[in-house]
Scaffold this motif. Structure first.
Motif, short mmCIF file in Angstrom:
data_model
loop_
_atom_site.label_atom_id
_atom_site.label_comp_id
_atom_site.label_asym_id
_atom_site.label_seq_id
_atom_site.Cartn_x
_atom_site.Cartn_y
_atom_site.Cartn_z
N ILE A 196 0.86 -1.19 0.00
CA ILE A 196 0.00 0.00 0.00
C ILE A 196 0.90 1.24 0.00
O ILE A 196 2.07 1.17 0.36
CB ILE A 196 -0.94 0.04 1.23
CG1 ILE A 196 -0.11 0.00 2.53
CG2 ILE A 196 -1.94 -1.08 1.20
CD1 ILE A 196 -0.95 0.18 3.78
N ARG A 208 -9.03 3.35 -3.69
CA ARG A 208 -9.00 1.91 -3.95
C ARG A 208 -9.47 1.65 -5.37
O ARG A 208 -10.49 2.18 -5.81
CB ARG A 208 -9.89 1.18 -2.95
CG ARG A 208 -10.03 -0.32 -3.19
CD ARG A 208 -10.75 -0.97 -2.03
NE ARG A 208 -9.98 -0.86 -0.79
CZ ARG A 208 -10.45 -1.19 0.40
NH1 ARG A 208 -11.69 -1.63 0.53
NH2 ARG A 208 -9.68 -1.06 1.48
N ASP A 261 -4.04 -0.20 -2.21
CA ASP A 261 -4.69 0.99 -1.66
C ASP A 261 -3.71 2.15 -1.53
O ASP A 261 -2.52 1.95 -1.25
CB ASP A 261 -5.29 0.70 -0.28
CG ASP A 261 -6.61 -0.05 -0.36
OD1 ASP A 261 -7.11 -0.23 -1.49
OD2 ASP A 261 -7.14 -0.45 0.69
#
Length: 261
Positions: free
Chosen positions: A148, A192, A222
């Motif tokens: 992420i 997202r 994300d």
């Protein structure tokens, strides 16, 4: 004494105008009383973590197992696995990339369609395909692009590898050293990608109800952006020392003029 205290209070008031004290209430995560509010919110929010569904461009690590490792050796790239462990950058060359058609091309097993499936479901598919060659086979499937990105008002922005299958958004912020004093905890943007369309949600991390939201747990890919507080631009620490001293001197001068009149 009174003549000294009055201008001092005046100067302090001027400086306070430029300071950026964030209320304590805005600095606390998950505010509220769960014992009281649980009955009100139960059932309105999804409490289980959603399983990650593999999509095109994902990179998978796959290993076929059996009781006799020599029987499954021809289906595995053991040397490649060792390279991944020693150099994560080599994962892009040694993993199995999911194509635009949603499948991977596995040596000896052929094309296996994996898009839209969870990792355990893919493992069962690989196990079934491998059972044509070896008895009592199994499969291990992991996501290699399991990372992420965290940016904005955090102490250590960057890209982070997820070391667990369940990482909440608060744990993700902790990976980046937590938010700074100027972070707006009520406006944390979560970006997202769902299919080909990115979605953005603004999350209030001071609201305890996010623990029952499907967005409480982050997913690979994300992007988390922590907005700055509006008062950051007025932070006293960002004002040059010379300007601050000039401000104090000017304030005292103005007050002395008005007090003599």
């Amino acid at each position: 004494m009174h003549r000294f205290i009055t201008p001092f209070v005046f100067v302090v008031g001027i400086l306070a105008l430029f300071s950026s004290c964030v209320p304590l209430k805005d600095s606390i995560y998950l505010q509220g009383d769960m014992a009281v509010k649980l009955e009100d919110i139960e059932g309105q929010y999804k409490t289980e973590k959603e399983d990650y569904l593999v999509k095109p461009h994902d990179l998978l690590y796959i290993r076929v197992t059996s009781l006799d490792e020599r029987s499954s050796a021809f289906l595995n790239n053991d040397a490649g696995f060792n390279q991944i462990a020693n150099n994560p950058m080599s994962a892009s060359l040694l993993g199995y990339r999911v194509g635009l058609d949603g499948s991977i091309d596995y040596p000896f097993l052929g094309k296996i369609y994996v898009a839209g499936l969870t990792l355990p479901e893919i493992a069962r598919k690989v196990e079934l395909a491998a059972s044509k060659y070896i008895d009592q086979s199994g499969a291990i499937v992991k996501l290699l692009n399991d990372n992420i990105t965290i940016m904005g008002e955090v102490r250590g922005p960057g890209r982070f590898l997820l070391n667990s299958e369940e990482i909440s958004i608060l744990e993700a912020l902790a990976l980046a050293g937590d938010v700074t004093d100027y972070a707006n905890r009520r406006r944390v943007r979560l970006i997202r990608k769902d299919g080909d369309t990115p979605k953005m949600l603004i999350i209030d991390t001071t609201d305890e109800r996010i623990m029952y939201s499907p967005f409480y747990y982050v997913k690979p890919g994300d992007v988390i952006y922590v907005e700055p507080h509006r008062l950051k631009q007025w932070s006293l620490s960002t004002i040059p020392l010379g300007f601050s001293m000039s401000l104090v001197s000017a304030s005292l001068l103005i007050f002395s003029i008005f007090s003599t009149n």
